[in-house]
Design a protein around this motif. Structure first.
Motif, PDB file in Angstrom:
ATOM      1  N   VAL A 160      -6.409  81.821  12.806  1.00  0.00           N
ATOM      2  CA  VAL A 160      -6.240  80.875  13.909  1.00  0.00           C
ATOM      3  C   VAL A 160      -7.260  79.764  13.716  1.00  0.00           C
ATOM      4  CG1 VAL A 160      -6.358  80.524  16.407  1.00  0.00           C
ATOM      5  CG2 VAL A 160      -5.444  82.677  15.483  1.00  0.00           C
ATOM      6  N   ILE A 161      -6.812  78.520  13.821  1.00  0.00           N
ATOM      7  CA  ILE A 161      -7.717  77.375  13.672  1.00  0.00           C
ATOM      8  C   ILE A 161      -7.652  76.522  14.930  1.00  0.00           C
ATOM      9  CG2 ILE A 161      -8.286  75.297  12.364  1.00  0.00           C
ATOM     10  CD1 ILE A 161      -7.150  76.601   9.890  1.00  0.00           C
ATOM     11  N   LEU A 162      -8.796  76.397  15.599  1.00  0.00           N
ATOM     12  CA  LEU A 162      -8.911  75.458  16.708  1.00  0.00           C
ATOM     13  C   LEU A 162      -9.473  74.155  16.176  1.00  0.00           C
ATOM     14  CD1 LEU A 162      -9.899  75.560  20.285  1.00  0.00           C
ATOM     15  CD2 LEU A 162     -11.589  74.476  18.806  1.00  0.00           C
ATOM     16  N   LEU A 163      -8.879  73.046  16.570  1.00  0.00           N
ATOM     17  CA  LEU A 163      -9.335  71.719  16.182  1.00  0.00           C
ATOM     18  C   LEU A 163      -9.571  70.895  17.442  1.00  0.00           C
ATOM     19  CD1 LEU A 163      -6.729  71.168  13.347  1.00  0.00           C
ATOM     20  CD2 LEU A 163      -9.174  71.583  13.012  1.00  0.00           C
ATOM     21  N   THR A 164     -10.770  70.355  17.587  1.00  0.00           N
ATOM     22  CA  THR A 164     -11.088  69.535  18.750  1.00  0.00           C
ATOM     23  C   THR A 164     -11.033  68.064  18.336  1.00  0.00           C
ATOM     24  OG1 THR A 164     -13.479  69.663  18.294  1.00  0.00           O
ATOM     25  CG2 THR A 164     -12.530  71.306  19.788  1.00  0.00           C
ATOM     26  N   PHE A 165     -10.217  67.304  19.045  1.00  0.00           N
ATOM     27  CA  PHE A 165     -10.055  65.878  18.745  1.00  0.00           C
ATOM     28  C   PHE A 165     -10.786  65.073  19.805  1.00  0.00           C
ATOM     29  CE2 PHE A 165      -6.661  67.949  16.527  1.00  0.00           C
ATOM     30  CZ  PHE A 165      -6.478  67.203  15.371  1.00  0.00           C
ATOM     31  N   GLY A 166     -11.852  64.409  19.391  1.00  0.00           N
ATOM     32  CA  GLY A 166     -12.648  63.611  20.307  1.00  0.00           C
ATOM     33  C   GLY A 166     -13.274  62.462  19.539  1.00  0.00           C
ATOM     34  N   THR A 167     -14.598  62.284  19.673  1.00  0.00           N
ATOM     35  CA  THR A 167     -15.292  61.274  18.875  1.00  0.00           C
ATOM     36  C   THR A 167     -15.091  61.559  17.394  1.00  0.00           C
ATOM     37  OG1 THR A 167     -16.952  61.065  20.625  1.00  0.00           O
ATOM     38  CG2 THR A 167     -17.514  60.160  18.477  1.00  0.00           C
ATOM     39  N   GLY A 168     -15.096  62.816  17.024  1.00  0.00           N
ATOM     40  CA  GLY A 168     -14.768  63.266  15.672  1.00  0.00           C
ATOM     41  C   GLY A 168     -13.697  64.337  15.751  1.00  0.00           C
ATOM     42  N   ILE A 169     -13.607  65.164  14.716  1.00  0.00           N
ATOM     43  CA  ILE A 169     -12.727  66.332  14.734  1.00  0.00           C
ATOM     44  C   ILE A 169     -13.591  67.549  14.423  1.00  0.00           C
ATOM     45  CG2 ILE A 169     -10.746  67.511  13.715  1.00  0.00           C
ATOM     46  CD1 ILE A 169      -9.615  64.812  12.909  1.00  0.00           C
ATOM     47  N   GLY A 170     -13.666  68.461  15.366  1.00  0.00           N
ATOM     48  CA  GLY A 170     -14.380  69.714  15.148  1.00  0.00           C
ATOM     49  C   GLY A 170     -13.400  70.822  14.812  1.00  0.00           C
ATOM     50  N   SER A 171     -13.898  71.876  14.174  1.00  0.00           N
ATOM     51  CA  SER A 171     -13.010  72.972  13.789  1.00  0.00           C
ATOM     52  C   SER A 171     -13.679  74.317  14.001  1.00  0.00           C
ATOM     53  CB  SER A 171     -12.597  72.839  12.316  1.00  0.00           C
ATOM     54  OG  SER A 171     -13.735  72.902  11.466  1.00  0.00           O
ATOM     55  N   GLY A 187     -10.293  69.656  22.723  1.00  0.00           N
ATOM     56  CA  GLY A 187     -10.915  68.378  23.023  1.00  0.00           C
ATOM     57  C   GLY A 187     -10.256  67.726  24.223  1.00  0.00           C
ATOM     58  N   GLY A 188     -10.775  66.584  24.620  1.00  0.00           N
ATOM     59  CA  GLY A 188     -10.252  65.905  25.808  1.00  0.00           C
ATOM     60  C   GLY A 188      -8.782  65.561  25.711  1.00  0.00           C
ATOM     61  N   VAL A 189      -8.305  65.334  24.476  1.00  0.00           N
ATOM     62  CA  VAL A 189      -6.915  64.944  24.280  1.00  0.00           C
ATOM     63  C   VAL A 189      -5.951  66.085  24.598  1.00  0.00           C
ATOM     64  CG1 VAL A 189      -6.711  65.598  21.848  1.00  0.00           C
ATOM     65  CG2 VAL A 189      -5.482  63.591  22.696  1.00  0.00           C
ATOM     66  N   SER A 190      -6.447  67.315  24.685  1.00  0.00           N
ATOM     67  CA  SER A 190      -5.561  68.463  24.919  1.00  0.00           C
ATOM     68  C   SER A 190      -4.847  68.374  26.267  1.00  0.00           C
ATOM     69  CB  SER A 190      -6.353  69.773  24.834  1.00  0.00           C
ATOM     70  OG  SER A 190      -7.394  69.810  25.789  1.00  0.00           O
ATOM     71  N   ARG A 191      -5.464  67.719  27.234  1.00  0.00           N
ATOM     72  CA  ARG A 191      -4.801  67.605  28.539  1.00  0.00           C
ATOM     73  C   ARG A 191      -3.648  66.591  28.511  1.00  0.00           C
ATOM     74  NH1 ARG A 191      -9.748  64.951  29.209  1.00  0.00           N
ATOM     75  NH2 ARG A 191      -9.584  62.770  29.868  1.00  0.00           N
ATOM     76  N   GLU A 198      -5.928  76.010  26.248  1.00  0.00           N
ATOM     77  CA  GLU A 198      -5.698  76.305  27.664  1.00  0.00           C
ATOM     78  C   GLU A 198      -6.897  75.917  28.524  1.00  0.00           C
ATOM     79  OE1 GLU A 198      -4.373  80.303  28.287  1.00  0.00           O
ATOM     80  OE2 GLU A 198      -2.687  80.096  26.892  1.00  0.00           O
ATOM     81  N   LEU A 199      -8.105  76.024  27.952  1.00  0.00           N
ATOM     82  CA  LEU A 199      -9.299  75.650  28.706  1.00  0.00           C
ATOM     83  C   LEU A 199      -9.577  74.153  28.589  1.00  0.00           C
ATOM     84  CD1 LEU A 199      -9.579  78.786  28.308  1.00  0.00           C
ATOM     85  CD2 LEU A 199     -12.044  78.434  28.279  1.00  0.00           C
ATOM     86  N   GLN A 200      -8.760  73.470  27.812  1.00  0.00           N
ATOM     87  CA  GLN A 200      -8.855  72.034  27.604  1.00  0.00           C
ATOM     88  C   GLN A 200     -10.300  71.631  27.268  1.00  0.00           C
ATOM     89  OE1 GLN A 200      -6.860  70.112  30.942  1.00  0.00           O
ATOM     90  NE2 GLN A 200      -4.896  70.989  30.351  1.00  0.00           N
ATOM     91  N   ASN A 201     -10.812  70.590  27.915  1.00  0.00           N
ATOM     92  CA  ASN A 201     -12.120  70.074  27.509  1.00  0.00           C
ATOM     93  C   ASN A 201     -13.294  70.847  28.112  1.00  0.00           C
ATOM     94  OD1 ASN A 201     -13.392  68.254  25.810  1.00  0.00           O
ATOM     95  ND2 ASN A 201     -13.684  66.716  27.397  1.00  0.00           N
ATOM     96  N   ASN A 202     -13.004  71.930  28.838  1.00  0.00           N
ATOM     97  CA  ASN A 202     -14.082  72.796  29.334  1.00  0.00           C
ATOM     98  C   ASN A 202     -14.389  73.940  28.375  1.00  0.00           C
ATOM     99  OD1 ASN A 202     -14.448  71.321  31.701  1.00  0.00           O
ATOM    100  ND2 ASN A 202     -12.945  72.541  32.840  1.00  0.00           N
TER     101      ASN A 202
END
Length: 248
Positions: free
Chosen positions: A128-139, A206-210, A230-234
């Motif tokens: 499973v890979i979580l990717l956070t899209f914000g100022t950058g991309i976290g993984s 990341g914030g874009v998830s919402r 599901e927890l979005q940016n929290n």
């Protein structure tokens, strides 16, 4: 049980007490802007402002947007000031918070831990890979629920550039891309990551998830399942608190 979580991002520092039984914020979060330049002292002041807002006096978990080794030392600082590198963040933040016990963890790893326990990745096996899209991309990469820390997949090369320079949420704003245009870039990035890791599931955070309804349906040709966090940016705040609860 409540533990405080703080999420340091390239644009904002946000935090709140977290109810670890529910995996949710116990109070509405406080957010301050990330200072520029985002030096260690300036960011530490922002973290203190967020924690002091609640009068918190217990353990604090803090995320950092870069590689964190040994739970203390910062090794990379792509979206904050380079003076963070080789900083012992646990000592710095603990001192600034008046001696409160502090745990420091990579921001995407924290978000991933929260999503795997309380959110979109719970009870999921395989890769499973979580990717956070914000100022950058976290993984955050998980194999049968076990975290592979500090993967930094946002810095994979994509068309001659760091992937996050092309496909982060900030890139969408900087280049004034429509959601469909941005989704095409995200699709190319996901295809590259999928070729390397063959995950069963991508969790988009990341914030874009919402706003996932604006772009996920434009992403095609990816074999893995793709779902919003599901927890979005929290998620980062919750994951930081989870790590602080265990002291690791």
């Amino acid at each position: 049980m409540q533990i405080f979580g703080v999420d340091i991002g390239g644009s904002g520092i946000k935090g709140a007490p977290v109810d670890l039984d529910r995996g949710d914020l116990a109070q509405e979060r406080c957010k301050v802007l990330t200072p520029h330049p985002a030096t260690p002292d300036a960011v530490a002041d922002g973290v203190k402002q967020v924690v002091d807002h609640f009068g918190w006096t217990g353990p604090v978990g803090v995320t950092f947007p870069g590689v964190v080794t040994g739970g203390t030392t910062i090794r990379t600082a792509a979206n904050v000031d380079k003076s963070w590198i080789d900083t012992d963040a646990r000592v710095l933040l603990g001192d600034r918070l008046g001696g409160l016990p502090v745990t420091v963890v990579n921001d995407a790893d924290a978000a991933g831990v929260a999503e795997m326990h309380f959110g979109a990745g719970r009870q999921r096996r395989g890769t499973v890979i979580l990717l956070t899209f914000g100022t950058g991309i976290g993984s955050a990469v998980f194999v049968d629920g076990v975290l592979v820390p500090n993967t930094e997949l946002g810095h994979l090369e994509l068309h001659g550039h760091d992937a996050e320079k092309r496909a982060s949420s900030k890139a969408r704003e900087d280049h004034d891309l429509s959601w469909e245009e941005w989704a095409e870039r995200v699709q190319k990035y996901l295809a590259h990551v999928e070729m390397l890791f063959s995950p069963e599931l991508f969790v988009i955070g990341g914030g874009v998830s919402r706003k996932s309804h604006k772009f996920l349906h434009h992403i095609e040709g990816i074999k893995a399942e793709i779902v919003p966090a599901e927890l979005q940016n929290n998620a980062g705040i919750v994951g930081a608190a989870m790590r602080a609860a265990t002291g690791s």
